[in-house]
Design a protein around this motif. Structure first.
Motif, PDB file in Angstrom:
ATOM      1  N   LEU A   1      24.962 -22.520  33.149  1.00  0.00           N
ATOM      2  CA  LEU A   1      25.488 -23.199  34.332  1.00  0.00           C
ATOM      3  C   LEU A   1      26.437 -24.312  33.869  1.00  0.00           C
ATOM      4  O   LEU A   1      26.050 -25.200  33.101  1.00  0.00           O
ATOM      5  CB  LEU A   1      24.336 -23.790  35.150  1.00  0.00           C
ATOM      6  CG  LEU A   1      24.693 -24.426  36.478  1.00  0.00           C
ATOM      7  CD1 LEU A   1      25.267 -23.388  37.439  1.00  0.00           C
ATOM      8  CD2 LEU A   1      23.463 -25.075  37.101  1.00  0.00           C
TER       9      LEU A   1
ATOM     10  N   ALA B   1      28.472 -23.125  42.718  1.00  0.00           N
ATOM     11  CA  ALA B   1      27.917 -23.146  41.362  1.00  0.00           C
ATOM     12  C   ALA B   1      28.792 -22.289  40.475  1.00  0.00           C
ATOM     13  O   ALA B   1      29.229 -21.195  40.878  1.00  0.00           O
ATOM     14  CB  ALA B   1      26.492 -22.630  41.332  1.00  0.00           C
TER      15      ALA B   1
ATOM     16  N   PHE C   1      29.118 -20.699  36.587  1.00  0.00           N
ATOM     17  CA  PHE C   1      28.349 -20.449  35.365  1.00  0.00           C
ATOM     18  C   PHE C   1      29.062 -19.393  34.523  1.00  0.00           C
ATOM     19  O   PHE C   1      29.854 -18.591  35.029  1.00  0.00           O
ATOM     20  CB  PHE C   1      26.908 -20.015  35.670  1.00  0.00           C
ATOM     21  CG  PHE C   1      26.813 -18.818  36.551  1.00  0.00           C
ATOM     22  CD1 PHE C   1      26.753 -17.537  36.012  1.00  0.00           C
ATOM     23  CD2 PHE C   1      26.791 -18.941  37.947  1.00  0.00           C
ATOM     24  CE1 PHE C   1      26.663 -16.435  36.824  1.00  0.00           C
ATOM     25  CE2 PHE C   1      26.698 -17.832  38.738  1.00  0.00           C
ATOM     26  CZ  PHE C   1      26.621 -16.572  38.191  1.00  0.00           C
TER      27      PHE C   1
END
Length: 583
Positions: free
Chosen positions: A2, A10, A12
């Motif tokens: 991440l 998010a 990652f």
């Protein structure tokens, strides 16, 4: 890992192992997994996109996950859980891909092995779908002188002989439709050159590319069929020979049961074949006959060698030459015995008649020898008596006459010369007669033979003949006993006398060679001249009354003391007489 986390997004990164081969399918699969995980938390308007891809040449993949509304658990899940699950999913997917690749590789190897087996098989292999050939191995193609490419795509029965085509087509189509058909059958095919080949196929139904197809193995029976045909012809010839012969022929087992019997044998038994086959020998013969026959049959079974002997039928007394021969299996063990009985009755009768005739001739021969000996003995006795009579009586009378003439000759004077000359002539005649009587007496009974033996007597005989004729006699002798049986000495002397008399009278020869020697207890005596010879066959075939009496007497003299007389003469090449007498 991440790299960025906000309330609505998010970011990652996904780094693969160096040996791992990433594909778009894996990347898309990860996008789907991440989207699904976000949706599980109750987030709204979830999106996941790959903004950087290792498949396109980047070092790693970068994923951006966004949402408009979501519970606080989403961030914690993304932070803690997503990474772990992602790693496990990647690992599981890797394992799944590896397993898939392994299965594909195994399937490929299995297919190659199967193709290698079928291509190198010693039997033909084919697969057809509704009759259309989709696979033919090299062995089957070579059987028919085609290549696999020339056969694939054509109907299976295009290569079948016309007479068997309908049968093969019916069976193969019925098998392809699922009908119950024989797994194997024989048929005739035609090769590329038009020659007929006998084949046998073993077929079954298989799944081929998702559909049913017929797969079969093919064996070339051509050589076997040709051998069977030749064997059939041979068996037919053998059966014809067996059935046409006049000999009795039958086949028996160890228990003396008839397994085969020809017509000649059946006709003697007087029964039909089905009344004899399977029955034992003892069913048709006496106990004594069966016992003797069984012993001989068991000998053949035990030693594996043929046996022949003569036997006589109890039924009609006819004679047979019976031969028992072993019939062996491949391992050499005798399984059966063939019996051939040849009727030799006529031959036996001829042999018996010939034996009786020979016995009669032998008896007559012995009688002839006895008679011949007696005649020769009488001849010698007569010669002896005549020689004595000539010497003792006629010789004495001539001697007295000679003395009387000499006295008269002394008493006459010269004036009576004419009478004196007659007396002198008569005296000379008497002297000549006395010499002739002496020579004749000596020839009839050679006194030297009794006194000095054979060699000295022969030498005197030869000298006497040479003194009276121009004949040159060459006498050779070696290892001769000084004396032996008088009868045999006299035989040699008389044969020499007769042979030389014949030479003087008929041969016109200049030289005679006489040989006398001993070898292995036998005296060999030969007389050979360089005269005109004669036609031996014509002379000896003449009637006895007109035949060569001197030769016959010489032969009889040799035979009657156990000797052998051999004569050889040709026109212009002289005559050779050989006598062999054991001593």
């Amino acid at each position: 890992m991440l790299t960025e986390l906000t309330n609505h997004s998010a970011k990652f990164e996904l780094h693969y192992y160096p040996e791992f081969n990433a594909t778009k399918d894996i990347c898309n699969w990860n996008v789907g997994i991440y989207t699904g995980l976000a949706n599980i938390t109750g987030a709204k308007d979830v999106k996941c996109e790959e903004i950087k891809c290792a498949v396109d040449g980047a070092d790693h993949c970068v994923f951006l996950l966004t949402w408009k509304k979501g519970p606080n658990i989403l961030k914690r899940m993304v932070r803690r859980v997503l990474r772990t699950i992602s790693e496990d999913l990647i690992t599981d997917y890797t394992i799944t891909l590896n397993e898939r690749d392994r299965l594909i590789d195994n399937l490929t190897q299995s297919r190659e092995r199967y193709r290698a087996l079928t291509d190198q098989s010693l039997t033909g292999v084919f697969i057809h779908h509704q009759g259309v050939l989709v696979y033919v191995n090299d062995c089957l193609a070579n059987m028919l002188n085609y290549s696999p490419d020339e056969m694939n795509g054509k109907m299976f029965w295009d290569f079948v002989h016309t007479d068997d085509c309908a049968m093969v087509k019916r069976r193969e189509l019925a098998r392809a439709s699922g009908a119950n058909q024989l797994t194997n059958y024989e048929f005739r095919a035609t090769n590329k050159g038009g020659d007929i080949k006998w084949l046998e196929t073993f077929a079954t139904i298989i799944n081929y590319n998702g559909t049913k197809a017929c797969m079969g193995n093919v064996i070339d029976l051509t050589s076997k069929k040709e051998a069977e045909r030749a064997l059939g012809e041979s068996e037919e010839k053998y059966r014809s020979l067996v059935e046409s012969t006049e000999d009795k022929i039958y086949l028996i087992d160890r228990d003396l049961r008839y397994l085969f019997i020809n017509e000649t044998c059946l006709s003697r038994i007087g029964l039909a074949r089905d009344k004899v086959i399977g029955k034992a020998y003892s069913h048709f013969h006496t106990h004594t006959n069966t016992k003797d026959f069984s012993e001989k049959v068991q000998m053949v079974f035990n030693n594996g060698r043929s046996l022949s002997y003569e036997c006589r039928s109890e039924r009609d007394g006819r004679y047979f030459l019976r031969t028992l021969s072993p019939v062996k299996e491949q391992n050499g063990r005798t399984a059966y015995v063939t019996v051939i009985s040849k009727d030799i009755t006529d031959r036996r009768l001829v042999e018996e008649a010939l034996q009786m005739s020979n016995e009669k001739l032998l008896k007559e021969h012995h009688q002839r020898i006895i008679l011949s000996k007696r005649l020769i003995d009488l001849l010698e006795q007569d010669r002896h008596e005549i020689a004595i009579e000539l010497h003792d009586h006629v010789g004495q009378m001539l001697t007295s006459l000679k003395i009387g003439l000499e006295v008269m000759d002394d008493q006459f004077n010269a004036s009576e010369s004419e009478l004196a000359s007659h007396i002198k002539a008569a005296k000379e005649t008497a002297v000549g007669a006395i010499k002739d009587i002496k020579n004749i007496s000596h020839g009839l009974k050679p006194s030297m033979l009794d006194a000095l033996g054979l060699v000295a007597s022969l030498r005197e005989l030869f000298n006497e003949i040479q003194g009276k004729t121009d004949l040159q006699i060459n006498f050779f002798y070696q290892d001769i006993p000084k004396r032996f049986a008088k009868e045999k000495e006299l035989t040699f002397y008389r044969i020499a006398q007769e042979a030389l008399n014949n030479i003087i009278k008929h041969a016109k020869a200049k030289n005679v060679f006489v040989n006398l020697n001993k070898k292995d207890g036998v005296l060999l005596f030969s007389v050979e001249d360089d005269g005109v010879g004669f036609d031996q066959d014509r002379l000896l075939s003449a009637p006895r009354s007109k035949g060569p009496l001197g030769l016959i007497i010489m032969q009889e003299r040799a035979v009657q003391i156990g000797g052998e007389f051999i004569l050889d003469s040709k026109m212009g090449k002289g005559t050779h007489v050989l006598v062999e007498i054991p001593i």
